[in-house]
Design a protein around this motif. Structure first.
Motif, mmCIF file in Angstrom:
data_model
loop_
_atom_site.group_PDB
_atom_site.id
_atom_site.type_symbol
_atom_site.label_atom_id
_atom_site.label_comp_id
_atom_site.label_asym_id
_atom_site.label_seq_id
_atom_site.Cartn_x
_atom_site.Cartn_y
_atom_site.Cartn_z
ATOM 1 N N PHE A 198 0.825 -1.209 0.000
ATOM 2 C CA PHE A 198 0.000 0.000 0.000
ATOM 3 C C PHE A 198 0.861 1.262 0.000
ATOM 4 N N LEU A 199 1.889 1.295 0.838
ATOM 5 C CA LEU A 199 2.739 2.482 0.932
ATOM 6 C C LEU A 199 3.473 2.742 -0.376
ATOM 7 N N MET A 200 3.891 1.680 -1.064
ATOM 8 C CA MET A 200 4.531 1.857 -2.374
ATOM 9 C C MET A 200 3.518 2.351 -3.401
ATOM 10 N N GLN A 201 2.293 1.853 -3.322
ATOM 11 C CA GLN A 201 1.262 2.285 -4.265
ATOM 12 C C GLN A 201 0.857 3.734 -4.033
ATOM 13 N N LEU A 202 0.956 4.199 -2.812
ATOM 14 C CA LEU A 202 0.561 5.560 -2.467
ATOM 15 C C LEU A 202 1.420 6.588 -3.195
ATOM 16 N N HIS A 203 2.737 6.339 -3.259
ATOM 17 C CA HIS A 203 3.640 7.232 -3.992
ATOM 18 C C HIS A 203 4.963 6.504 -4.216
ATOM 19 N N PRO A 204 5.516 6.540 -5.441
ATOM 20 C CA PRO A 204 6.761 5.814 -5.711
ATOM 21 C C PRO A 204 7.938 6.264 -4.839
ATOM 22 N N GLU A 205 7.961 7.534 -4.438
ATOM 23 C CA GLU A 205 9.059 8.015 -3.595
ATOM 24 C C GLU A 205 8.982 7.462 -2.174
ATOM 25 N N ASN A 206 7.876 6.804 -1.839
ATOM 26 C CA ASN A 206 7.773 6.185 -0.522
ATOM 27 C C ASN A 206 8.731 5.006 -0.364
#
Length: 131
Positions: free
Chosen positions: A99-107
């Motif tokens: 989920f955190l990767m899907q939220l924003h690639p810079e995550n």
């Protein structure tokens, strides 16, 4: 006071494990995250026997961040139970990592607190290689 202490002091008061009903258990894992702009958002685990409704503390905090600020980038996350993470503590589950990767690639550069006393951290991209 460093940012990790601020995160811990924001998350720890939320720790209050209890049964909401015979089917739901809550607040046994708590989280505070630092958004890209420096704001701190918190969340806690809400676990139901129906597997589709299991909301981890990390996702709850990220949801609160988006709900109240529309931000999607996260700098740091501290997750704990009744004490600060020690050793391998504070690791997000696979669903949270995804989920955190899907939220924003810079995550991919999110720092997770591994050991509070030594300030050891690990990056999301290390936990989820070749995403």
């Amino acid at each position: 006071m460093d940012i990790w202490e601020k995160l811990y002091e924001s998350a720890s008061p939320l720790y209050d494990p209890h049964e909401v009903s015979p089917f739901i258990y809550a607040q046994h894992v708590v989280c505070a995250l630092e958004a890209e702009d420096g704001q701190i958002f918190t969340g806690y685990c809400f676990e139901a026997t129906a597997g589709v409704f299991h909301l981890c503390a990390e996702r709850a905090a990220a949801f609160n961040m988006y709900q109240f600020s529309k931000q999607t980038k996260i700098k740091r996350i501290l997750t704990c139970r009744n004490e600060a993470p020690q050793g391998i503590g504070g690791m997000p589950c696979g669903a949270c990592r995804e989920f955190l990767m899907q939220l924003h690639p810079e995550n991919a550069k999110i720092e997770f607190m591994v050991d509070y006393s030594t300030r050891e951290t690990i990056l999301l991209e290390t936990l989820l290689p070749k995403w």
